[in-house]
Scaffold this active site. Structure first.
Site, PDB file in Angstrom:
ATOM      1  N   ASP A 286       0.859  -1.178   0.000  1.00  0.00           N
ATOM      2  CA  ASP A 286       0.000   0.000   0.000  1.00  0.00           C
ATOM      3  C   ASP A 286       0.907   1.245   0.000  1.00  0.00           C
ATOM      4  OD1 ASP A 286      -2.165   1.692  -0.025  1.00  0.00           O
ATOM      5  OD2 ASP A 286      -3.259   0.655   1.569  1.00  0.00           O
TER       6      ASP A 286
HETATM    7  C1  BGC Z   1      -5.135   3.147   0.056  1.00  0.00           C
HETATM    8  C2  BGC Z   1      -5.346   2.077  -0.994  1.00  0.00           C
HETATM    9  C3  BGC Z   1      -5.253   2.675  -2.374  1.00  0.00           C
HETATM   10  C4  BGC Z   1      -3.933   3.379  -2.518  1.00  0.00           C
HETATM   11  C5  BGC Z   1      -3.732   3.996  -3.872  1.00  0.00           C
HETATM   12  C6  BGC Z   1      -3.906   3.965  -0.215  1.00  0.00           C
HETATM   13  O1  BGC Z   1      -3.826   5.068   0.645  1.00  0.00           O
HETATM   14  O2  BGC Z   1      -5.047   2.529   1.321  1.00  0.00           O
HETATM   15  O3  BGC Z   1      -6.580   1.454  -0.802  1.00  0.00           O
HETATM   16  O4  BGC Z   1      -5.402   1.676  -3.335  1.00  0.00           O
HETATM   17  O5  BGC Z   1      -3.849   4.404  -1.541  1.00  0.00           O
HETATM   18  O6  BGC Z   1      -4.557   5.061  -4.092  1.00  0.00           O
END
Ligand code: BGC
Length: 739
Positions: A286
């Site tokens: 993530d």
């Molecule tokens: C979130 C994810 C997301 C990623 C990209 C993160 O902050 O937890 O769910 O896919 O950002 O946008």
């Protein structure tokens, strides 16, 4: 010299197969592995590490100038948020024409519940209890996203969530692993189809692996501490279902699990995911989760963070750059092996080949404008929204309303809000395309009906200055419909709430309207269960509309005026008060199960132990009767199967849908077992008076659990089966599993 014709033909055929590899052949598994290995053999260490890097765009779908330099040098494998066919093509041309090995870039984006046509938030869609709808909406999202240059979505989010304080509960399918697994499978199928190299498909990403939804206190990013049994029985199943459905990628989560951060966790990422489940795609961290290993306190610096994440099984690093910066020295110090790096690169290239990116790196720019918001996509969005909204209360048939009422008061901060229905992850959805409830109602009523609107108050803030106008409007109307709930910013990531009450002065607004004595209907627009006991006790009709997407207002009007008969059911329990959280239906019995007549039992002194609305609950404009439970056998062997069936009858006056739900309980086992576990469901449509027998088959995959030795077993003994229209109102039977 004379060259004979057959020779020329033979030459042509051989060269065709040697030099031109049609897409279908290049995706053939053996060819993919050969091509991956051939490419890997040519890559320098820097180029390999480049494939492991994903960077964010500049905002509004733009890339950063830096991306082009990195791509030219082979140092960037993927971007997120860069979108629009023209832009992605521009970036891709650099990769394909100007980089040494011509490895295409993989463009990812959060296409969560729609790209441009926005569908209900996933928690809403799960309320339909019809996974085929999620498959259809994901397919539309994939088609729109692909035409906008994207090839990868960070969805489905399949985290089980038992805590409505956690804002991300809106992004998943609720509290139950069985329902969650069904929606996970459907969404993966919808995004990917049978072959995600197709022109209207994208590769999907099951996230956030794992147990992110168990964040302590519902506080986003927080620690989780769970037994392996709970992981395996509650939090893993939707991920396993996604893997079995062929999901191409997974995202490792932000949280720590039992002391080991999920983005550096060899147990979840390697032992379970790769060794047990045989997942051969790649794992992306993530956003900056690799670097955050320092904050977790399991790495002293980025170098240690890179080693911990890569060695545990993270393949691609989102946004932070530790793999790239420290890979070479980690290799020298033997804290990382070439084999580990190669394996990560191999997994990423494998997905790029399966996507057909090497053969078709570009997007046809002419298709993008006509692919968005197609009439059939909008129709589907309306249908799915209507099938996802839950009728929570309807005393004395307050609903549906007549279309020819003289006057109607449409009240509340969410009655004409174009942003809230799109939810927090709105993709590229645009508020100007949203049909608000006010617009939907105006469209629906007769030409003579006067529709008045008063906002009353904001969702946030303290002002009641608009109350009087709203009250006056209600007094002058035949009926008042009040739209209250949450704005989009209050749900999704980083939107944990310590209170589940309606924010701001909204509850007082409802009370003021109700006090006028006019028939009052409340429509909730929100992304999490809310504790609205006063409304439940006082207002005759309540519709949970969730955040219903682009067509939300039309779908709400369809239901309010009876063109659609609601049939959705809650995929999550609604607490009476935040103090009951976590509250979920599949809890253990305890040594002192709650009992109103006895003080020394597992309950609260100040509120009932039961939820405001139980899991699986929802009403219809018609009534149903579930009866006559039958079992195909009184006893089965541990690997045997039993068929459970019931009759379901529409006993009312309208055609409608009932969701028949099957629960089991293993009455005595070597481990404590939940009082109920959902193991089957079917949404059936019945005409008035129509009766149908609904069947479920139970087998070892439903009856077992992870025992003390962490083995999946079906233990002998008595099982109770319960079938009903929600998790509380059930009819029962029993059967035995033989020794
Ligand atoms: C979130 C994810 C997301 C990623 C990209 C993160 O902050 O937890 O769910 O896919 O950002 O946008």
């Amino acid at each position: 010299m004379k060259i004979r014709l057959p020779f020329i033909l033979l030459f042509a055929v051989v060269s065709f197969f040697l030099f031109v590899t049609p897409a279908s052949q290049s995706q053939n598994p053996r060819n993919v592995e050969q091509r991956v290995n051939a490419l890997l053999a040519q890559m320098t260490l820097e180029e390999k590490l480049g494939q492991l890097q994903q960077l964010d765009g500049e905002g509004n779908g733009n890339f950063r100038p830096e991306h082009l330099d990195l791509i030219r040098k082979g140092l960037l494998g993927s971007t997120l948020n860069v979108r629009g066919a023209q832009r992605t093509n521009q970036v891709q041309r650099v990769a394909v024409n100007e980089s040494r090995l011509k490895i295409p870039v993989l463009f990812g984006f959060d296409v969560i519940h729609g790209y441009r046509t926005i569908f209900p938030i996933p928690l809403g869609e799960a309320s339909s209890w019809d996974p085929s709808l999620a498959e259809h909406s994901a397919a539309v999202a994939a088609q729109e996203a692909n035409n906008a240059g994207l090839r990868w979505t960070f969805a489905p989010m399949v985290d089980i969530a038992r805590d409505p304080r956690w804002g991300r509960i809106s992004e998943g399918a609720g509290e139950d692993p069985f329902l969650g697994a069904a929606f996970a499978r459907a969404r993966v199928r919808g995004f990917q189809g049978n072959d995600y190299s197709a022109a209207d498909k994208i590769v999907s990403c099951a996230k956030h692996f794992v147990a992110y939804g168990a964040a302590e206190g519902g506080r986003d990013y927080n620690t989780t501490d769970l037994s392996e049994n709970t992981l395996r029985e509650i939090y893993f199943p939707p991920f396993k279902a996604a893997v079995d459905a062929g999901v191409g990628t997974l995202m490792s989560s932000f949280n720590a699990i039992n002391g080991v951060p999920a983005s550096a966790n060899p147990f979840t990422l390697t032992k379970v995911l790769r060794q047990e489940w045989k997942f051969d795609g790649f794992v992306v961290s993530d956003y900056t989760a690799v670097k955050e290993l320092i904050n977790h306190g399991v790495a002293a610096n980025e170098e240690e963070a890179a080693a911990a994440a890569l060695n545990a099984g993270v393949d691609m690093e989102m946004v932070s750059r530790s793999f790239n910066q420290f890979g070479p020295q980690l290799l020298k110090q033997k804290k990382l092996s070439t084999a580990t790096i190669d394996e990560a690169v191999r997994r990423i290239l494998r997905i790029k080949f399966r996507l057909g990116l090497f053969d078709n790196p570009y997007t046809d720019e002419s298709r993008e404008p006509t692919s968005l918001l197609r009439p059939e996509s909008i129709r589907l969005a309306r249908e799915i929204a209507g099938r996802s909204m839950v009728l929570l209360k309807n005393d004395r048939e307050a609903l549906p309303l007549r279309k020819d009422l003289g006057s109607m008061a449409v009240i509340g901060p969410l009655a004409d809000d174009r942003r809230a229905p799109l939810g927090w992850w709105a993709g590229d959805g645009k508020p100007e395309n949203t049909v608000t409830p006010l617009a939907g109602i105006k469209e629906k009523v007769s030409a003579q009906t006067k529709v008045g609107y008063a906002k009353g108050c904001d969702v946030t803030g303290n002002s009641t200055a608009g109350f009087q106008e709203a009250v006056d409007l209600a007094k002058a109307s035949d009926v008042a419909i009040v739209f209250v709930g949450e704005i989009a910013d209050m749900v999704g990531e980083a939107a944990s709430h310590a209170s589940l009450d309606l924010p701001g002065r909204q509850m007082e607004l409802v009370q003021a309207i109700h006090a006028t004595g006019k028939p009052t209907i409340v429509v909730l627009v929100n992304g999490r269960p809310m504790s609205v006991s006063w409304i439940v006790d006082n207002v005759p009709a309540i519709l949970e509309s969730w955040m219903g997407g682009t067509q939300s207002g039309n779908a709400i009007a369809d239901i309010l005026f009876g063109d659609v008969n609601p049939g959705a059911k809650l995929p999550v329990s609604f607490p009476r008060t935040v103090g009951q959280v976590p509250i979920y239906y599949n809890h253990m019995n305890t040594g002192r199960p709650p009992d109103a007549g006895n003080r020394y039992n597992s309950k609260y002194f100040d509120v009932p132990w039961t939820p405001l609305f139980p899991f699986g609950y929802g009403l219809s404009y018609t009534t149903f009767k579930i009866s006559n439970l039958q079992l195909s056998a009184p006893r089965i062997s541990a690997n045997g199967r039993v068929t459970v069936s019931v009759e379901v009858e529409n006993t009312g006056k309208r055609a409608g849908d009932e969701v028949v739900q099957l629960y089991i309980r293993d009455l005595v086992a070597t481990m404590t077992r939940p009082v109920k576990e959902l193991k089957g469901f079917q949404r059936v449509s019945l005409q008035p008076g129509e009766k149908r027998r609904v069947e479920f088959v139970l087998g070892p995959e439903h009856l077992g659990f992870w025992n003390r030795e962490m083995k999946y077993v079906v233990e002998p003994g008595e099982f109770r089966v319960m079938v009903g229209a929600n998790s509380v109102d059930v009819i029962e039977g029993t059967f035995q599993v033989n020794q």
